[in-house]
Write a protein that holds these residues in place. Structure first.
Motif, PDB file in Angstrom:
ATOM      1  N   ALA A  44      -5.620 -11.256   6.435  1.00 14.34           N
ATOM      2  CA  ALA A  44      -5.416  -9.884   6.031  1.00 14.34           C
ATOM      3  C   ALA A  44      -3.733  -9.793   6.018  1.00 14.34           C
ATOM      4  N   ILE A  45      -3.295  -9.065   4.750  1.00 14.48           N
ATOM      5  CA  ILE A  45      -2.090  -8.676   4.453  1.00 14.48           C
ATOM      6  C   ILE A  45      -1.691  -7.443   5.431  1.00 14.48           C
ATOM      7  N   ILE A  46      -0.761  -7.719   6.286  1.00 16.43           N
ATOM      8  CA  ILE A  46      -0.152  -6.629   7.259  1.00 16.43           C
ATOM      9  C   ILE A  46       1.028  -6.318   6.947  1.00 16.43           C
ATOM     10  N   GLY A  47       1.967  -7.024   6.262  1.00 21.64           N
ATOM     11  CA  GLY A  47       3.356  -6.839   6.107  1.00 21.64           C
ATOM     12  C   GLY A  47       3.722  -7.223   5.093  1.00 21.64           C
ATOM     13  N   ALA A  48       5.067  -6.727   4.567  1.00 18.95           N
ATOM     14  CA  ALA A  48       5.672  -7.218   3.368  1.00 18.95           C
ATOM     15  C   ALA A  48       6.949  -7.013   3.463  1.00 18.95           C
ATOM     16  N   LEU A  49       7.810  -7.786   2.732  1.00 21.50           N
ATOM     17  CA  LEU A  49       9.084  -8.164   2.586  1.00 21.50           C
ATOM     18  C   LEU A  49       9.888  -7.936   1.210  1.00 21.50           C
ATOM     19  N   LYS A  50      10.619  -7.226   0.987  1.00 22.69           N
ATOM     20  CA  LYS A  50      11.402  -7.223  -0.259  1.00 22.69           C
ATOM     21  C   LYS A  50      12.937  -7.531   0.033  1.00 22.69           C
ATOM     22  N   LEU A  51      13.495  -8.648  -0.918  1.00 26.31           N
ATOM     23  CA  LEU A  51      14.607  -8.880  -0.791  1.00 26.31           C
ATOM     24  C   LEU A  51      15.454  -8.496  -2.098  1.00 26.31           C
ATOM     25  N   SER A  52      16.980  -8.078  -2.142  1.00 25.41           N
ATOM     26  CA  SER A  52      17.439  -8.020  -3.350  1.00 25.41           C
ATOM     27  C   SER A  52      18.973  -8.133  -3.054  1.00 25.41           C
ATOM     28  N   TYR A  53      19.583  -8.660  -4.042  1.00 26.14           N
ATOM     29  CA  TYR A  53      20.895  -9.206  -3.808  1.00 26.14           C
ATOM     30  C   TYR A  53      21.552  -9.258  -5.025  1.00 26.14           C
ATOM     31  N   SER A  54      22.860  -8.726  -5.247  1.00 25.92           N
ATOM     32  CA  SER A  54      23.804  -8.672  -6.263  1.00 25.92           C
ATOM     33  C   SER A  54      24.024 -10.094  -7.048  1.00 25.92           C
ATOM     34  N   LYS A  55      24.034 -10.257  -8.157  1.00 20.24           N
ATOM     35  CA  LYS A  55      24.405 -11.477  -9.070  1.00 20.24           C
ATOM     36  C   LYS A  55      25.828 -11.072  -9.228  1.00 20.24           C
ATOM     37  N   GLU A  56      26.549 -10.369  -8.959  1.00 15.71           N
ATOM     38  CA  GLU A  56      28.189 -10.524  -8.948  1.00 15.71           C
ATOM     39  C   GLU A  56      28.857 -11.447  -8.310  1.00 15.71           C
ATOM     40  N   ASP A  57      29.782 -12.116  -9.086  1.00 12.33           N
ATOM     41  CA  ASP A  57      30.586 -13.360  -8.629  1.00 12.33           C
ATOM     42  C   ASP A  57      31.204 -12.760  -7.165  1.00 12.33           C
ATOM     43  N   GLY A  58      30.888 -13.539  -6.036  1.00 17.31           N
ATOM     44  CA  GLY A  58      31.593 -13.284  -4.847  1.00 17.31           C
ATOM     45  C   GLY A  58      30.774 -12.394  -3.993  1.00 17.31           C
ATOM     46  N   ALA A  59      29.543 -11.865  -4.435  1.00 17.69           N
ATOM     47  CA  ALA A  59      28.945 -11.252  -3.656  1.00 17.69           C
ATOM     48  C   ALA A  59      28.579 -11.673  -2.276  1.00 17.69           C
ATOM     49  N   THR A  60      28.567 -10.860  -1.229  1.00 13.70           N
ATOM     50  CA  THR A  60      28.111 -11.446   0.238  1.00 13.70           C
ATOM     51  C   THR A  60      26.703 -11.000   0.827  1.00 13.70           C
ATOM     52  N   ALA A  61      26.490  -9.952   0.150  1.00 15.68           N
ATOM     53  CA  ALA A  61      25.311  -9.105   1.014  1.00 15.68           C
ATOM     54  C   ALA A  61      23.989  -9.396   0.419  1.00 15.68           C
ATOM     55  N   LEU A  62      22.956  -9.315   1.379  1.00 12.03           N
ATOM     56  CA  LEU A  62      21.646  -9.419   0.886  1.00 12.03           C
ATOM     57  C   LEU A  62      20.967  -8.076   1.403  1.00 12.03           C
ATOM     58  N   GLU A  63      20.234  -7.252   0.786  1.00  9.52           N
ATOM     59  CA  GLU A  63      19.395  -6.176   1.054  1.00  9.52           C
ATOM     60  C   GLU A  63      18.036  -6.346   1.242  1.00  9.52           C
ATOM     61  N   PHE A  64      17.375  -5.577   2.320  1.00 10.33           N
ATOM     62  CA  PHE A  64      15.930  -6.030   2.460  1.00 10.33           C
ATOM     63  C   PHE A  64      15.350  -4.737   2.746  1.00 10.33           C
ATOM     64  N   ASP A  65      13.931  -4.580   2.409  1.00 10.12           N
ATOM     65  CA  ASP A  65      13.196  -3.666   3.004  1.00 10.12           C
ATOM     66  C   ASP A  65      11.893  -4.386   3.641  1.00 10.12           C
ATOM     67  N   LEU A  66      11.868  -3.939   5.041  1.00  9.23           N
ATOM     68  CA  LEU A  66      10.765  -4.810   5.757  1.00  9.23           C
ATOM     69  C   LEU A  66       9.858  -3.580   6.122  1.00  9.23           C
ATOM     70  N   MET A  67       8.392  -4.076   5.583  1.00 11.87           N
ATOM     71  CA  MET A  67       7.384  -3.164   5.862  1.00 11.87           C
ATOM     72  C   MET A  67       6.063  -3.767   6.476  1.00 11.87           C
ATOM     73  N   VAL A  68       5.815  -3.011   7.568  1.00 12.55           N
ATOM     74  CA  VAL A  68       4.829  -3.545   8.263  1.00 12.55           C
ATOM     75  C   VAL A  68       3.779  -2.403   8.409  1.00 12.55           C
ATOM     76  N   ASP A  69       2.352  -2.662   8.115  1.00 13.30           N
ATOM     77  CA  ASP A  69       1.551  -1.692   7.883  1.00 13.30           C
ATOM     78  C   ASP A  69       1.565  -0.779   9.169  1.00 13.30           C
ATOM     79  N   PRO A  70       1.401   0.481   9.578  1.00 11.57           N
ATOM     80  CA  PRO A  70       1.583   1.105  10.686  1.00 11.57           C
ATOM     81  C   PRO A  70       0.705   0.702  11.969  1.00 11.57           C
TER      82      PRO A  70
END
Length: 364
Positions: free
Chosen positions: A77-103
């Motif tokens: 059973a799927i109990i959690g999920a993760l979304k990652l997003s990151y800028s494609k601008e040259d020199g970008a250093t950060a990765l953003e994420f949403d961590l979601m676990v079924d309560p």
């Protein structure tokens, strides 16, 4: 990347499905369901819920931002999920994420397994910073944790607070989620607009449109959007500077259309230069009876102190009342240190409905 197992939790990468009515869409739909369940659990309201088609439209446009998804399964059973997003601008250093676990399944190992994927993916992309946001109810009691800005706080004993502190994250900013009741009197909003326009003077005029952006405003609006990444309060977060042009604005308008979103823009033009120097954007999905999302409000730094923030907010609320009369409220986020914009919201009648904590971790 191979599947990762932590205490019988298996994490698998998922791809955006071509359509939502086929069996291949099941993991994606579960990700959306769990994300909405987490928002409801952590805020006590449904104002931040997303529709699957809305999220899919965003995922399918990977020109300027990369998007990745993962699901965590336990006993099939799927109990959690993760979304990652990151800028494609040259020199970008950060990765953003949403961590979601079924309560209902928090504490079964999914959160630790998903955090491991965040760091692995960040390193594989050459990113040195990972950042995320957690949601919190406004009436949460107990000890409080303040961010590095010194403005606002979140509950120190919240399960998500403890998780991020335990894994080396630092709280860098707190945002207030406020809502405005669209069903009440607009007498105050109209008066504030009138007074603010008079205070701004003849060098400024209001322009409004419903997406897509009119051709004559593409270049100027692109510049105004680009200032969101440099002029908005950032706390201790790493915010990558974004480059915008007319082509990117047109691509964004097309993405909004593919997501089934309606967007209203109220902008202020500086008459002597013809430049857009302030804007407010209100957005809603195909369900017009849902809460309206405010995507952004900005006054370009050089033109602040002229009540332009009040102008664009009030003008767009009045326009929205006629454009989407079914929507009961507008919801928005503002950094707690952004006292000027919060003061405008409070004067208009926005009230706090939840809070968000912004977290950062530097990878070694």
């Amino acid at each position: 990347m191979p599947d990762i197992s932590t205490e019988q939790v298996a994490v698998t990468r998922i791809a955006p499905p071509a359509r939502l009515d086929g069996p291949e869409a099941a993991p994606f739909l579960e990700m959306v369901r769990i994300g909405n369940a987490v928002c409801r659990h952590d805020t006590g309201h449904d104002d931040l819920a997303q529709e699957p088609a809305e999220m899919l439209g965003f995922w399918q446009d990977q020109t300027y931002w990369g998007q990745e998804g993962f699901v965590a399964e336990r006993n099939g059973a799927i109990i959690g999920a993760l979304k990652l997003s990151y800028s494609k601008e040259d020199g970008a250093t950060a990765l953003e994420f949403d961590l979601m676990v079924d309560p209902e399944h928090w504490g079964e190992g999914a959160e630790q397994a998903l955090l491991g994927v965040v760091e692995d993916e960040a390193r594989s992309l050459g990113r040195t910073v990972v950042q995320t946001w957690t949601l919190h109810r406004p009436d949460a009691g107990g000890h409080r944790l303040e961010p590095s800005t010194g403005w606002g706080s979140i509950p120190a004993e919240d399960r998500q607070t403890v998780l991020h502190l335990t894994h080396g994250f630092t709280l860098e900013q707190v945002e207030r989620n406020s809502a405005f009741d669209l069903r009440g009197s607009f007498e105050l909003v109209e008066r504030m607009l009138h007074d603010s326009l008079r205070a701004a003077g003849d060098d400024y005029r209001v322009v409004e449109w419903t997406s897509p952006t009119p051709p004559e405003h593409l270049d100027s609006f692109a510049y105004a959007i680009s200032r969101m990444s440099t002029d908005a309060p950032q706390g201790g977060l790493v915010i990558e500077e974004e480059k915008w042009d007319a082509e990117r604005v047109r691509a964004r308008d097309e993405r909004l259309r593919s997501q089934g979103l309606l967007a209203s823009l109220a902008c202020v033009v500086h008459v002597p230069t013809g430049a857009i120097v302030a804007f407010n954007e209100l957005v809603i999905g195909e369900d017009r009876s849902a809460a309206t999302q405010q995507y952004g409000t900005l006054v370009v730094r050089e033109h602040r102190g002229r009540r332009l923030g009040t102008v664009v907010k009030c003008a767009n609320l009045i326009r929205w009342r006629d454009l989407v009369p079914e929507s009961p409220r507008v919801t928005t986020f503002n950094a707690e240190e952004n006292r000027h914009m919060l003061a405008i919201n409070e004067a208009i009648g926005f009230e706090a409905v939840s809070y968000a904590g912004a977290w950062k971790k530097m990878l070694t």
